[in-house]
Scaffold this motif. Structure first.
Motif, PDB file in Angstrom:
ATOM      1  N   ALA A  35       0.841  -1.200   0.000  1.00  0.00           N
ATOM      2  CA  ALA A  35       0.000   0.000   0.000  1.00  0.00           C
ATOM      3  C   ALA A  35       0.874   1.247   0.000  1.00  0.00           C
ATOM      4  CB  ALA A  35      -0.907   0.003   1.231  1.00  0.00           C
ATOM      5  N   LEU A  36       0.289   2.323  -0.446  1.00  0.00           N
ATOM      6  CA  LEU A  36       0.998   3.590  -0.428  1.00  0.00           C
ATOM      7  C   LEU A  36       1.211   4.046   1.011  1.00  0.00           C
ATOM      8  CD1 LEU A  36      -0.769   5.562  -3.302  1.00  0.00           C
ATOM      9  CD2 LEU A  36       1.517   4.562  -3.349  1.00  0.00           C
ATOM     10  N   SER A  37       2.296   4.755   1.224  1.00  0.00           N
ATOM     11  CA  SER A  37       2.587   5.286   2.551  1.00  0.00           C
ATOM     12  C   SER A  37       1.537   6.319   2.940  1.00  0.00           C
ATOM     13  CB  SER A  37       3.983   5.920   2.558  1.00  0.00           C
ATOM     14  OG  SER A  37       4.170   6.703   3.708  1.00  0.00           O
ATOM     15  N   PRO A  38       0.995   6.258   4.159  1.00  0.00           N
ATOM     16  CA  PRO A  38       0.037   7.284   4.586  1.00  0.00           C
ATOM     17  C   PRO A  38       0.620   8.689   4.514  1.00  0.00           C
ATOM     18  CG  PRO A  38       0.014   5.404   6.091  1.00  0.00           C
ATOM     19  CD  PRO A  38       1.169   5.193   5.174  1.00  0.00           C
ATOM     20  N   SER A  39       1.907   8.822   4.852  1.00  0.00           N
ATOM     21  CA  SER A  39       2.550  10.131   4.772  1.00  0.00           C
ATOM     22  C   SER A  39       2.537  10.650   3.343  1.00  0.00           C
ATOM     23  CB  SER A  39       3.992  10.044   5.280  1.00  0.00           C
ATOM     24  OG  SER A  39       4.029   9.658   6.637  1.00  0.00           O
ATOM     25  N   LEU A  40       2.777   9.757   2.388  1.00  0.00           N
ATOM     26  CA  LEU A  40       2.792  10.159   0.984  1.00  0.00           C
ATOM     27  C   LEU A  40       1.414  10.615   0.530  1.00  0.00           C
ATOM     28  CD1 LEU A  40       4.721  10.231  -1.493  1.00  0.00           C
ATOM     29  CD2 LEU A  40       3.861   7.970  -2.080  1.00  0.00           C
ATOM     30  N   VAL A  41       0.377   9.894   0.961  1.00  0.00           N
ATOM     31  CA  VAL A  41      -0.988  10.236   0.557  1.00  0.00           C
ATOM     32  C   VAL A  41      -1.434  11.555   1.181  1.00  0.00           C
ATOM     33  CG1 VAL A  41      -3.397   9.511   0.641  1.00  0.00           C
ATOM     34  CG2 VAL A  41      -1.598   7.827   0.189  1.00  0.00           C
ATOM     35  N   ILE A  42      -1.253  11.678   2.495  1.00  0.00           N
ATOM     36  CA  ILE A  42      -1.694  12.900   3.183  1.00  0.00           C
ATOM     37  C   ILE A  42      -0.902  14.107   2.691  1.00  0.00           C
ATOM     38  CG2 ILE A  42      -1.891  14.031   5.428  1.00  0.00           C
ATOM     39  CD1 ILE A  42      -2.252  11.271   6.669  1.00  0.00           C
ATOM     40  N   GLY A  43       0.403  13.928   2.560  1.00  0.00           N
ATOM     41  CA  GLY A  43       1.227  15.032   2.063  1.00  0.00           C
ATOM     42  C   GLY A  43       0.842  15.441   0.661  1.00  0.00           C
ATOM     43  N   GLY A  44       0.548  14.457  -0.201  1.00  0.00           N
ATOM     44  CA  GLY A  44       0.140  14.781  -1.557  1.00  0.00           C
ATOM     45  C   GLY A  44      -1.182  15.528  -1.605  1.00  0.00           C
ATOM     46  N   VAL A  45      -2.106  15.153  -0.719  1.00  0.00           N
ATOM     47  CA  VAL A  45      -3.406  15.842  -0.683  1.00  0.00           C
ATOM     48  C   VAL A  45      -3.243  17.291  -0.219  1.00  0.00           C
ATOM     49  CG1 VAL A  45      -5.637  15.908   0.479  1.00  0.00           C
ATOM     50  CG2 VAL A  45      -4.747  13.730  -0.365  1.00  0.00           C
ATOM     51  N   LEU A  46      -2.491  17.493   0.859  1.00  0.00           N
ATOM     52  CA  LEU A  46      -2.293  18.848   1.371  1.00  0.00           C
ATOM     53  C   LEU A  46      -1.593  19.735   0.351  1.00  0.00           C
ATOM     54  CD1 LEU A  46      -1.248  18.125   5.072  1.00  0.00           C
ATOM     55  CD2 LEU A  46      -3.443  18.986   4.250  1.00  0.00           C
ATOM     56  N   LEU A  47      -0.537  19.210  -0.263  1.00  0.00           N
ATOM     57  CA  LEU A  47       0.171  20.002  -1.267  1.00  0.00           C
ATOM     58  C   LEU A  47      -0.692  20.196  -2.501  1.00  0.00           C
ATOM     59  CD1 LEU A  47       2.779  21.407  -2.126  1.00  0.00           C
ATOM     60  CD2 LEU A  47       3.587  19.212  -3.000  1.00  0.00           C
ATOM     61  N   GLY A  48      -1.476  19.184  -2.850  1.00  0.00           N
ATOM     62  CA  GLY A  48      -2.338  19.300  -4.018  1.00  0.00           C
ATOM     63  C   GLY A  48      -3.370  20.408  -3.881  1.00  0.00           C
ATOM     64  N   ILE A  49      -3.871  20.622  -2.670  1.00  0.00           N
ATOM     65  CA  ILE A  49      -4.839  21.707  -2.455  1.00  0.00           C
ATOM     66  C   ILE A  49      -4.194  23.057  -2.745  1.00  0.00           C
ATOM     67  CG2 ILE A  49      -6.208  22.893  -0.694  1.00  0.00           C
ATOM     68  CD1 ILE A  49      -6.656  20.178   0.629  1.00  0.00           C
ATOM     69  N   THR A  50      -2.974  23.238  -2.267  1.00  0.00           N
ATOM     70  CA  THR A  50      -2.268  24.496  -2.522  1.00  0.00           C
ATOM     71  C   THR A  50      -1.980  24.670  -4.004  1.00  0.00           C
ATOM     72  OG1 THR A  50      -1.232  24.374  -0.334  1.00  0.00           O
ATOM     73  CG2 THR A  50      -0.228  25.851  -1.936  1.00  0.00           C
ATOM     74  N   VAL A  51      -1.583  23.581  -4.671  1.00  0.00           N
ATOM     75  CA  VAL A  51      -1.304  23.659  -6.107  1.00  0.00           C
ATOM     76  C   VAL A  51      -2.562  24.021  -6.888  1.00  0.00           C
ATOM     77  CG1 VAL A  51      -0.610  22.318  -8.125  1.00  0.00           C
ATOM     78  CG2 VAL A  51       0.654  22.082  -5.992  1.00  0.00           C
ATOM     79  N   LEU A  52      -3.679  23.389  -6.560  1.00  0.00           N
ATOM     80  CA  LEU A  52      -4.930  23.712  -7.245  1.00  0.00           C
ATOM     81  C   LEU A  52      -5.336  25.158  -7.006  1.00  0.00           C
ATOM     82  CD1 LEU A  52      -7.047  20.476  -6.589  1.00  0.00           C
ATOM     83  CD2 LEU A  52      -5.986  21.210  -8.735  1.00  0.00           C
ATOM     84  N   LEU A  53      -5.138  25.646  -5.784  1.00  0.00           N
ATOM     85  CA  LEU A  53      -5.465  27.031  -5.474  1.00  0.00           C
ATOM     86  C   LEU A  53      -4.588  27.984  -6.284  1.00  0.00           C
ATOM     87  CD1 LEU A  53      -7.395  28.504  -3.478  1.00  0.00           C
ATOM     88  CD2 LEU A  53      -5.449  28.713  -1.930  1.00  0.00           C
ATOM     89  N   ALA A  54      -3.303  27.647  -6.405  1.00  0.00           N
ATOM     90  CA  ALA A  54      -2.387  28.496  -7.162  1.00  0.00           C
ATOM     91  C   ALA A  54      -2.734  28.486  -8.647  1.00  0.00           C
ATOM     92  CB  ALA A  54      -0.950  28.029  -6.942  1.00  0.00           C
ATOM     93  N   LEU A  55      -3.043  27.303  -9.189  1.00  0.00           N
ATOM     94  CA  LEU A  55      -3.403  27.224 -10.603  1.00  0.00           C
ATOM     95  C   LEU A  55      -4.711  27.959 -10.883  1.00  0.00           C
ATOM     96  CD1 LEU A  55      -2.501  23.492 -11.384  1.00  0.00           C
ATOM     97  CD2 LEU A  55      -1.211  25.548 -11.986  1.00  0.00           C
ATOM     98  N   ALA A  56      -5.657  27.847  -9.968  1.00  0.00           N
ATOM     99  CA  ALA A  56      -6.930  28.553 -10.156  1.00  0.00           C
ATOM    100  C   ALA A  56      -6.729  30.061 -10.172  1.00  0.00           C
ATOM    101  CB  ALA A  56      -7.905  28.158  -9.050  1.00  0.00           C
TER     102      ALA A  56
END
Length: 304
Positions: A35-56
C-alpha cells in the motif's frame, strides 16, 4: 542507507530463488499488496490543495488583486467576500489565492537554485583531493551554521526587497544542506568497486557522475528537496512578515499575517486563513518527503 550497487551487480552477488519456488511467488503477492505510505498520501493531498489554489488563481480570482474598491473596509465574510475585506477594501480571498502562487514559485525556484549549486559543490568536494575537500566541507559547515533567515535578510538588504531577492537568498542558504548530503553520498559511491572498475576501464568523470553518482544520490536529494521546499515557504513568509519580502501589490501569506495583526481581535479569519495555509503546505511537503523516503529506501520498504 540503501545499497549503492547497481541492481544488476546486487542481483549477481545474491542467491536467486529456484524456478517455481514459493519465495518468488510470495514476493510477488507481497509487492502486489503493498500500500501507499500514509505520509505520501496525506502530504500529496495537502500540497495538491495548494497547487490547485495556485493554478486557479492564474485563470480566475473573485476580484482584481489591486482593486481597493472591491467592498467596504474591514467587512466580514459573506457570499461576496468569502474571507472579508482588509483595511483598503480589498478582497482577502483574492490575495489568499494569489499568495499561494507566490509561495509555490518561491519554493520551486529556490529549491532549484539550491539543488544546482549544492549538487555541483558536493560532487566537486567528494571527487577532489583532500585539501580541496576539507576547505569546501568547512565552507559548507559555516553556511549551515549561519541562520537561514539572517542570510536571507543580508541578501535582501543588498539587492533590495523583491521576489527574486527572496528566491536567491533562500536558494543560497539551502544549497549548503544539499551540498553536504551530496558530498557524503558521492564519497560513498566513489568508494564502490564498480566505480573503481569504471575508472580503470577509462570512463571519464562526466560518465561516472552521470551513470553512477547521480542515480544513487538522487533518491536522497528528492526527499531533501521536499523538506527544503517547506523551509523555503516558511522563510519567505518570515521575510514578508518582517517587511523584507516582495513589496505590494505582490501577494504573500506572510504580509497578510502582518496586515491582519492589528485587526486580529475583530477579524481573526484574515489571520487564520494564511496561517493555516502556511502550516498545511509546509506539513504537506514534509509528509511528502517522509513518504518518498519510505518509498525510495529499500530498507524501509522491507520493514513495512
Amino acid at each position: 542507507m540503501s545499497d549503492l550497487r547497481p541492481p544488476e551487480l546486487g542481483a549477481a552477488t545474491g542467491t536467486s530463488p529456484a524456478p517455481g519456488s514459493d519465495a518468488r511467488a510470495g514476493s510477488g503477492r507481497t509487492s502486489g499488496r503493498r500500500a501507499l505510505s500514509p505520509s505520501l498520501v496525506i502530504g500529496g493531498v495537502l500540497l495538491g490543495i495548494t497547487v490547485l489554489l495556485a493554478l486557479a488563481s492564474i485563470l480566475w480570482t473573485p476580484y482584481a488583486l489591486t482593486d481597493t474598491g472591491s467592498g467596504p473596509r474591514l467587512a466580514g465574510p459573506s457570499a461576496a467576500f468569502w474571507l472579508g475585506t482588509d483595511r483598503l477594501g480589498r478582497d482577502v480571498f483574492t490575495q489568499f489565492m494569489a499568495a499561494a502562487r507566490s509561495a509555490l514559485l518561491v519554493a520551486v525556484s529556490s529549491v532549484a537554485i539550491a539543488t544546482v549549486i549544492g549538487t555541483v559543490i558536493g560532487v566537486v568536494a567528494a571527487a577532489s583531493i583532500r585539501v580541496v575537500d576539507t576547505v569546501l566541507a568547512a565552507v559548507i559547515d559555516v553556511l549551515i551554521a549561519f541562520p537561514t533567515l539572517l542570510l536571507a535578510m543580508l541578501v535582501v538588504t543588498v539587492r533590495g526587497a523583491s521576489l527574486s531577492s527572496a528566491i536567491l537568498a533562500i536558494g543560497i542558504a539551502g544549497s549548503a544542506v544539499i551540498a553536504r548530503i551530496t558530498r557524503i553520498n558521492t564519497a560513498r559511491v566513489l568508494r564502490e568497486e564498480y566505480v573503481t572498475a569504471a575508472i580503470v576501464s577509462g570512463t571519464g568523470w562526466g560518465g561516472i557522475v552521470r551513470r553512477h553518482v547521480i542515480p544513487n544520490v538522487a533518491p536522497t536529494l528528492v526527499v531533501q528537496m521536499m523538506l527544503l521546499g517547506g523551509a523555503s515557504i516558511l522563510a519567505e513568509a518570515s521575510l514578508s512578515y518582517l517587511g523584507l519580502g516582495p513589496p505590494p501589490p505582490a501577494p504573500s501569506w506572510g504580509r497578510m499575517l502582518l496586515e491582519a495583526q492589528s485587526t486580529v481581535s475583530s477579524q481573526p479569519w484574515a489571520a487564520i486563513a494564511p496561517g493555516l495555509a502556511i502550516a498545511a503546505t509546509v506539513l504537506g511537503l514534509n509528509l511528502l518527503g517522509d513518504g518518498l523516503r519510505e518509498t525510495l529506501d529499500p530498507q524501509l520498504r522491507r520493514a513495512r
